[in-house]
Design an enzyme around this catalytic site. Structure first.
Site, PDB file in Angstrom:
ATOM      1  CB  SER A   1      -3.048  -3.629   4.392  1.00  0.00           C
ATOM      2  OG  SER A   1      -3.837  -2.926   3.475  1.00  0.00           O
TER       3      SER A   1
ATOM      4  CG  HIS B   1      -4.075  -3.316   8.969  1.00  0.00           C
ATOM      5  ND1 HIS B   1      -4.875  -2.198   9.002  1.00  0.00           N
ATOM      6  CD2 HIS B   1      -4.105  -3.920   7.799  1.00  0.00           C
ATOM      7  CE1 HIS B   1      -5.386  -2.125   7.673  1.00  0.00           C
ATOM      8  NE2 HIS B   1      -4.857  -3.107   7.216  1.00  0.00           N
TER       9      HIS B   1
END
Length: 384
Positions: free
Chosen positions: A281, A339
């Protein structure tokens, strides 16, 4: 009465109750008499009130704890049977907040990022050098296809046609998807569990700190997690490769995976919330952020809700706001720090990094060119 002792000084109480458990009466006997007897009784009464009515608490016998006695009895039985006593359960290790452990990951992050972009520059040089040769190879293959009889249902031909139908970006990310699938199946092998946890999950309290920063980028334990990440990567692959080229894209992707993991290390160490993380991610957020920063007016849509569209710039703002909120509130379902690290790196690279890093690769490429042309078997000092 039966439970009390009377003192004879004007029918006043001199003592408390008798026969209480754990107490023993030591009050002197009362006497009746004249004034002297009354004074003695008053003195006795005063003495008794100062000594808690003349009663003394018996020292309580300390009994061994039930668990200790049972453990000693169990060990004695095992000793008679000739067996070793059960070992004590291990004390859980509580990692300390030590930012000193992040020095090696920091050095690894800087070194790996430099090597990624340096290797990408050399890879681009070799690709340009071999382009002429590949052109003649393609001409030869086309000529052989014309004179060779075609086979209906040839699997190799079908695969070649499918591969040629893909864009350059899709061809580039196919290798990344294959690597993620391989690691996913390795998680299903019981004998590899220890190795997978050690090297394919990132945790600042683990003994292995550096290589898991890269390997965890290709690691997914959940099929849904891997499918979602690979779908997003596949969707943005054509845009990012057309914008950067496959060499620069690979350098960005790998560097973003390591940088996002380092940001996660810093966040976990600062908050004292240690635990393993895995997934692509962080690297995918860098790719998404780079595309959205370069083309903020591009229209995007969610696969399940194709009727609702929004601009890439607004999508990036929403994702950054969501991860920032999760990091502040301590949500632990996603690694929000990773992230954010990937997204911020992607934004920085488009605005500043491309000018600072990629456009200054010429000295390195020149050194590599000199090495290749002067090396054994170079066949001259040509240039491209």
């Amino acid at each position: 009465s039966a439970g009390r002792v009377w003192c004879c000084s004007g029918w006043r109480w001199g003592c408390c109750q008798l026969n209480q458990p754990g107490w023993r009466a030591q009050a002197p006997p009362c006497s009746r008499g004249g004034d002297g007897g009354t004074g003695a009784a008053e003195r006795r009464f005063t003495l008794q009130t100062q000594q808690r009515c003349g009663f003394r608490k018996i020292t309580k016998r300390v009994e061994p704890k039930k668990g200790v006695s049972e453990e000693a009895e169990l060990n004695e039985i095992l000793h008679k049977k000739g067996e070793a006593p059960a070992p004590d359960p291990p004390t859980p290790h509580v990692p300390a907040r030590s930012f000193g452990r992040l020095v090696k990951p920091l050095v690894f992050t800087i070194g790996f990022t430099g090597c990624s972009f340096g290797g990408a520059a050399i890879w681009q040089y070799e690709s340009l050098k071999s382009r002429v040769q590949s052109y003649f190879d393609d001409v030869k293959v086309d000529w052989l296809e014309k004179i060779r009889p075609q086979k209906q249902g040839d699997l190799h031909k079908q695969v070649s046609q499918w591969w040629n139908s893909l864009s350059d970006g899709q061809k580039t990310v196919t290798g990344i998807i294959a690597a993620n699938a391989l690691v996913f199946f390795c998680w299903r092998v019981p004998s590899l569990q220890h190795t997978m946890f050690k090297y394919f999950t990132s945790n600042p309290s683990s003994k292995a700190l550096c290589w898991p920063m890269l390997l965890s980028t290709f690691s997914h334990y959940s099929l849904f997690h891997m499918a979602a990440n690979m779908y997003v990567l596949w969707s943005f692959s054509s845009s990012i490769v057309n914008m950067m080229g496959k060499e620069q894209f690979m350098a960005l992707y790998l560097s973003a995976g390591v940088i996002s993991t380092f940001v996660s290390y810093v966040s976990k160490t600062a908050m004292g919330r240690f635990g393993p993380s895995l997934g692509a991610s962080g690297a995918i957020m860098a790719v998404l952020a780079a595309v959205c920063t370069k083309m903020p007016e591009a229209k995007l849509a969610i696969i399940f809700l194709p009727m609702y569209t929004f601009t890439a710039g607004n999508a990036l703002k929403a994702l950054v706001a969501l991860d920032t909120t999760g990091l502040i509130l301590g949500w632990r379902f996603f690694d929000h720090a990773a992230h954010l690290g990937g997204a911020l790196f992607g934004i920085w690279y488009i605005i500043y990094g491309h000018e600072l890093i990629w456009k200054n690769r010429e000295p390195l490429v020149k050194l590599w060119h000199d090495f290749r042309t002067r090396g054994p078997g170079a066949g001259g000092t040509g240039s491209i």
